[in-house]
Each structure stands twice: as structure tokens, then as C-alpha cells.
Design a protein around this motif. Structure first.
Motif, short mmCIF file in Angstrom:
data_model
loop_
_atom_site.label_atom_id
_atom_site.label_comp_id
_atom_site.label_asym_id
_atom_site.label_seq_id
_atom_site.Cartn_x
_atom_site.Cartn_y
_atom_site.Cartn_z
N SER A 123 2.60 6.72 -6.71
CA SER A 123 1.60 7.53 -7.44
C SER A 123 1.86 9.03 -7.26
N GLU A 141 -5.45 3.82 -18.46
CA GLU A 141 -6.14 2.53 -18.34
C GLU A 141 -6.43 1.96 -19.72
N SER A 169 -4.29 -9.11 -6.33
CA SER A 169 -4.56 -8.14 -5.25
C SER A 169 -3.69 -6.89 -5.43
N ALA A 220 -5.32 -4.75 -8.10
CA ALA A 220 -6.53 -4.12 -7.53
C ALA A 220 -6.14 -2.94 -6.63
N LEU A 221 -5.11 -3.13 -5.83
CA LEU A 221 -4.63 -2.07 -4.93
C LEU A 221 -4.08 -0.88 -5.75
N TYR A 261 0.84 -1.21 0.00
CA TYR A 261 0.00 0.00 0.00
C TYR A 261 0.88 1.26 0.00
N SER A 265 -4.95 0.14 -8.63
CA SER A 265 -6.03 0.91 -9.29
C SER A 265 -6.60 1.98 -8.35
N LYS A 266 -6.48 1.75 -7.04
CA LYS A 266 -6.95 2.76 -6.07
C LYS A 266 -6.12 4.05 -6.17
N PHE A 267 -4.92 3.93 -6.72
CA PHE A 267 -4.04 5.10 -6.90
C PHE A 267 -3.94 5.49 -8.38
N ASN A 268 -4.95 5.04 -9.16
CA ASN A 268 -5.00 5.33 -10.60
C ASN A 268 -3.79 4.81 -11.37
N GLU A 325 1.12 3.97 -2.98
CA GLU A 325 0.70 5.33 -2.66
C GLU A 325 1.83 6.33 -2.95
#
Length: 244
Positions: free
Chosen positions: A155, A212, A175, A178-179, A148, A181-184, A152
Motif C-alpha cells: 500500500s 472500491e 481473510s 478483509a485484511l 499483513y 481493505s484495512k490498507f484501502n 502494508e
């Protein structure tokens, strides 16, 4: 085990580093995409400095920086940089990634100050493993740099058009994506690595960008049989290994 490791254009001293030269680092250093406009590179968790040195050999990037938290590894990385043909383009910071990110982003960095390429061969043994060597265990466990925190921070430091390249266990691939993508950050290229034809997929080489789209996906097999390397692996690493 601690003997210097000689590549075609540079030598790595590793007697003071918990994590020795391994296939993962060589794969990432050879695989990461370098564009013509790649002028600024960051290697997170540099260890011996291997990946940064490989990228220096492969590119004309003027600014190649590395971060290493462990004091002994930091000193050895710095020496490996200074003793290489590219000492004037390589620099190592003795810092944790979180403090480095905080300092770097304290004042909103200009786009031109961000990195075009960020690489990391992160620690990823999430389960508690013990080899009896504290510094080696710490270098191997993701508690010292959680995914994470890695994503983070990346990004915040990556330029708009930049790419982030990493290598992780295949079982973590879904995973991790997926993680990210939370930070584009979205997968651009995925190479799944197998030791040989009959073994399970062991590693995922992943490249991310802020765009993307459907990623390119392929597979790399390292050996046909013991010490008999595949053409694809030889092609990837031939500029580095002495015997390729």
C-alpha cells in the motif's frame, strides 16, 4: 528436478532456489494485468525471477525490479535476469521486504517513483511444515513474509492508479481481502483456480487497486484430465510453455 526450465523466450536456472518453477508462478505471471502505461513493476519475493521475466516478456515496462531475501536465490535470480533478452530492464535487490519498504519510503516518494504494478507469489504455508529442507520450508512459510506485512508495504509502494496482483490458497481468500481493505486495497479481479472439474478450488488469483467497486469474478480450470489442458489454460499460458 533442478534442471533448467525452458520457456519459449527465456530459460530459468533453478538449482540454487528453494522454490522451483511451479504452476502458481506461471499463472500469476500470465494473469497479472498489464496496462499500456505500466512502466514500473515490482516483484516481491522473486525466487528464480520467473514472474518478473514473464512480465518483461509481456510488457514494455522500462523498470522491472525484484526483491529476494535468500542469498542463493538472489544470485540465481540475477543470473536469470542477465541471461534473458530483457537484462537491461530487470534488476534484483537482495533485501527483506520490510527493509526495502523502509528505505524506499524514508523520504516521501513522489507519485512518479511508485510502482504501477506490484506482484507477489507469497509464501503461504502458515502451519509449520517440514520437508527436511530448511531453505525450502522458509520459502514456503508465511512467517518469512506475513500477509499483513505484504499488504502494508504494498500500500505504501503502489501508485494511485496501480494494481497489486497475487496468488494465495483459496481458503485464505476472504481473510486476505478483509485484511487488504484495512490498507484501502480493494479486489478488482478474482480468478479461482481448480486443477480439474472434480477437484476443490485450490488457489485464488487476486488483483487489488485503491478503487472500491464490484470485482470481476471468474473460474479457471487447468486440466480436463491428466495432462489434457483446458482451452482457457492453454490460452493463458501459450506465450510461455514450449508445448502449448
Amino acid at each position: 528436478m533442478d534442471k533448467p526450465f525452458s520457456f519459449k523466450q527465456f530459460t530459468i536456472q533453478q538449482d540454487r532456489c528453494a522454490m522451483k518453477i511451479g504452476t502458481d508462478g506461471v499463472l500469476l505471471g500470465a494473469w497479472a494485468t498489464i496496462e499500456n502505461n505500466t512502466y514500473s513493476i515490482l516483484d516481491i519475493g522473486a525466487g528464480t525471477g520467473l514472474i518478473a521475466l514473464m512480465l518483461a516478456q509481456r510488457s514494455t515496462a522500462e523498470n522491472i525490479e525484484a526483491i529476494e531475501l535468500d542469498g542463493d536465490a538472489f544470485e540465481q535470480c540475477t543470473e536469470n535476469f542477465e541471461n534473458s533478452p530483457w537484462g537491461d530492464r530487470l534488476f534484483c535487490f537482495h533485501a527483506g521486504f520490510d527493509e526495502f519498504v523502509d528505505e524506499y519510503t524514508e523520504e516521501e516518494p513522489d507519485e512518479s517513483e511508485l510502482y504501477n504494478l506490484i506482484v507477489s507469489n507469497p509464501p503461504f504455508y502458515t502451519e509449520d511444515v517440514s520437508s527436511g529442507d530448511l531453505s525450502r520450508d522458509s520459502a514456503r512459510q508465511s512467517t518469512s513474509l506475513p500477509f499483513y506485512e505484504l499488504l502494508e508495504g504494498t500500500s505504501k509502494l503502489l501508485s494511485k492508479e496501480g494494481v497489486f496482483s497475487t496468488i494465495i490458497p483459496f481458503k485464505e481468500e476472504k481473510s486476505f481481502i478483509a485484511l487488504a481493505s484495512k490498507f484501502n486495497l480493494f479486489p478488482k479481479r478474482i480468478t479461482r483456480v481448480k486443477g480439474n472439474d472434480n477437484t476443490e478450488t485450490k488457489r485464488s488469483l487476486l488483483e487489488f487497486s485503491f478503487t472500491e467497486k464490484a470485482p470481476q469474478i471468474n473460474e479457471l480450470i487447468i486440466e480436463k484430465e491428466r495432462h489434457q489442458y483446458t482451452e482457457a489454460y492453454k490460452e493463458l499460458t501459450k506465450d510461455f510453455y514450449l508445448k502449448m
